[in-house]
Design a protein around this motif. Structure first.
Motif, PDB file in Angstrom:
ATOM      1  N   TRP A 149      -2.220   4.817 -26.140  1.00  0.00           N
ATOM      2  CA  TRP A 149      -0.768   4.721 -26.307  1.00  0.00           C
ATOM      3  C   TRP A 149      -0.189   3.704 -25.321  1.00  0.00           C
ATOM      4  N   ALA A 150      -0.614   3.783 -24.045  1.00  0.00           N
ATOM      5  CA  ALA A 150      -0.082   2.876 -23.025  1.00  0.00           C
ATOM      6  C   ALA A 150      -0.440   1.426 -23.347  1.00  0.00           C
ATOM      7  N   ALA A 151      -1.644   1.190 -23.842  1.00  0.00           N
ATOM      8  CA  ALA A 151      -2.055  -0.176 -24.189  1.00  0.00           C
ATOM      9  C   ALA A 151      -1.203  -0.724 -25.330  1.00  0.00           C
TER      10      ALA A 151
ATOM     11  N   GLY B  55       6.614  -2.832 -18.043  1.00  0.00           N
ATOM     12  CA  GLY B  55       5.230  -3.305 -18.099  1.00  0.00           C
ATOM     13  C   GLY B  55       4.438  -2.882 -16.867  1.00  0.00           C
ATOM     14  N   ALA B  56       5.083  -2.942 -15.708  1.00  0.00           N
ATOM     15  CA  ALA B  56       4.409  -2.533 -14.470  1.00  0.00           C
ATOM     16  C   ALA B  56       4.086  -1.043 -14.504  1.00  0.00           C
ATOM     17  N   ARG B  57       5.008  -0.247 -15.020  1.00  0.00           N
ATOM     18  CA  ARG B  57       4.753   1.201 -15.118  1.00  0.00           C
ATOM     19  C   ARG B  57       3.614   1.483 -16.088  1.00  0.00           C
ATOM     20  N   LEU B  58       3.587   0.768 -17.191  1.00  0.00           N
ATOM     21  CA  LEU B  58       2.506   0.963 -18.149  1.00  0.00           C
ATOM     22  C   LEU B  58       1.164   0.530 -17.562  1.00  0.00           C
TER      23      LEU B  58
ATOM     24  N   ARG C 223      -4.097   2.041 -15.336  1.00  0.00           N
ATOM     25  CA  ARG C 223      -5.036   2.136 -14.212  1.00  0.00           C
ATOM     26  C   ARG C 223      -5.335   3.593 -13.884  1.00  0.00           C
ATOM     27  N   ALA C 224      -4.307   4.448 -13.891  1.00  0.00           N
ATOM     28  CA  ALA C 224      -4.520   5.870 -13.618  1.00  0.00           C
ATOM     29  C   ALA C 224      -5.439   6.480 -14.669  1.00  0.00           C
TER      30      ALA C 224
END
Length: 170
Positions: free
Chosen positions: A129-131, A143-146, A151-152
């Motif tokens: 989903w994030a990708a 974008g930085a949050r995604l 990474r998490a």
């Protein structure tokens, strides 16, 4: 009627602010714990008697609480050398869900494999989903949050991989 709606809105705003402060504190503690673990500290199965945060131990066997003190600088007193073994409800996070519940028996290997498989599936779904969202994101902040979420998720997959083989692997 308008007074009641105003009071409800104020109560809701206060609850949201409290929840945001709690999330910020948990994120700060999680980041600090993660940094210490990467530097060789060991997470213990005990919690700080003052604040309920999980204790860590350095290579010199000293106990540290990331909430009450700075393990590198010593902001505040160290937790007692041998704190009483707290009940699970004193620890934050997942242990808080055990409040009032009897201890669970150890899972069978099949249950453990199923749980790891379910966790992997959930993390992979969130990663996918994030990708997808990253490609649609129009703001640098979003974008930085995604990217941080991606990474998490990757870190979580690595940790799950270290716990055991993927479901269906001999």
């Amino acid at each position: 009627m308008a007074l009641n709606a105003g009071a409800e809105a104020a109560a809701e705003a206060a609850a949201e602010a409290e929840a945001a402060a709690r999330r910020e504190r948990q994120e700060r503690v999680s980041r600090a714990l993660g940094e210490l673990l990467l530097r060789g500290y060991r997470m213990l199965g005990r919690c700080c008697p003052r604040c309920g945060t999980i204790l860590v131990q350095d290579k010199q066997q000293q106990l540290h609480c990331v909430t009450c003190q700075d393990p590198e600088g010593g902001d505040g007193p160290a937790p007692p050398a041998d704190p009483p073994a707290p009940r699970p409800e004193h620890c934050e996070g997942a242990a808080a869900a055990l409040r009032g519940a009897p201890p669970c028996p150890a899972p069978s290997p099949e249950e453990e494999a199923a749980a790891l498989g379910a966790a992997r599936g959930a993390v992979l779904a969130k990663l996918g989903w994030a990708a997808r969202e990253l490609g649609r994101s129009g703001s640098a902040d979003g974008g930085a949050r995604l990217c941080a979420l991606i990474r998490a998720c990757a870190d979580a997959l690595g940790a799950l991989r270290a716990l055991g083989p993927p479901a269906g692997t001999p």
